[in-house]
Scaffold this motif. Sequence first.
Motif, PDB file in Angstrom:
ATOM      1  N   ILE A 191       7.684  -1.258  -7.098  1.00  0.00           N
ATOM      2  CA  ILE A 191       6.243  -1.494  -6.953  1.00  0.00           C
ATOM      3  C   ILE A 191       5.499  -0.263  -7.454  1.00  0.00           C
ATOM      4  O   ILE A 191       5.777   0.862  -7.040  1.00  0.00           O
ATOM      5  N   ASN A 192       4.542  -0.478  -8.347  1.00  0.00           N
ATOM      6  CA  ASN A 192       3.819   0.637  -8.966  1.00  0.00           C
ATOM      7  C   ASN A 192       2.591   1.062  -8.177  1.00  0.00           C
ATOM      8  O   ASN A 192       2.156   2.201  -8.280  1.00  0.00           O
ATOM      9  N   ASN A 193       2.010   0.174  -7.404  1.00  0.00           N
ATOM     10  CA  ASN A 193       0.781   0.448  -6.680  1.00  0.00           C
ATOM     11  C   ASN A 193       1.097   1.209  -5.387  1.00  0.00           C
ATOM     12  O   ASN A 193       1.824   0.721  -4.528  1.00  0.00           O
ATOM     13  N   GLU A 194       0.536   2.402  -5.257  1.00  0.00           N
ATOM     14  CA  GLU A 194       0.803   3.240  -4.081  1.00  0.00           C
ATOM     15  C   GLU A 194       0.199   2.674  -2.799  1.00  0.00           C
ATOM     16  O   GLU A 194       0.735   2.868  -1.722  1.00  0.00           O
ATOM     17  N   ALA A 195      -0.917   1.966  -2.922  1.00  0.00           N
ATOM     18  CA  ALA A 195      -1.542   1.369  -1.739  1.00  0.00           C
ATOM     19  C   ALA A 195      -0.649   0.274  -1.164  1.00  0.00           C
ATOM     20  O   ALA A 195      -0.486   0.170   0.059  1.00  0.00           O
ATOM     21  N   ILE A 196      -0.054  -0.525  -2.035  1.00  0.00           N
ATOM     22  CA  ILE A 196       0.847  -1.579  -1.563  1.00  0.00           C
ATOM     23  C   ILE A 196       2.097  -0.964  -0.956  1.00  0.00           C
ATOM     24  O   ILE A 196       2.604  -1.452   0.055  1.00  0.00           O
ATOM     25  N   LYS A 197       2.599   0.117  -1.547  1.00  0.00           N
ATOM     26  CA  LYS A 197       3.763   0.812  -0.970  1.00  0.00           C
ATOM     27  C   LYS A 197       3.452   1.309   0.437  1.00  0.00           C
ATOM     28  O   LYS A 197       4.281   1.208   1.336  1.00  0.00           O
TER      29      LYS A 197
END
Length: 145
Positions: free
Chosen positions: A80-86
């Motif tokens: 997953i590239n999106n840090e918020a989703i991580k």
Amino acid sequence: FLSLIPLIIFMTFCGIPSTWSFWPILLFFPTVVLLFIFTYGMALVLSALMVFFRDMQFLWGVISLVWMYVTPVFYSIDSINNEAIKAIIKCNPLYHYVNVTRLIFIEGQCPNASSMGYCILFAFLLLIIGSLVFNKNEDKFVIYV
């Protein structure tokens, strides 16, 4: 523990290398105990809710399905590239149990203290919440059942 059999077969069939070591495998047993405590706490909460809200059995089926898809079981969080989703995924308690198991079986590493700490925290936090909810409503069960 029975689910380890298909895991080993799947890893062998797909050619996933594993560096099985004694110490990481030994740390899997406390992880299973912590997962059992987490599950027991969840069962206490759900059983109390089920008495008062009969539709909870149907809602829980949907919630657990969504929860399974949000938990990175078949995919790595690194994909997953999106840090918020991580960050949101790392708030999921089951992520930490899956991550510890992945570290032990696939990477052959001992989980770090923070990973085990999160497992301990979530297990006992849900056990305390479940015990409080169940014990507080225990006297009302007879009325609603």
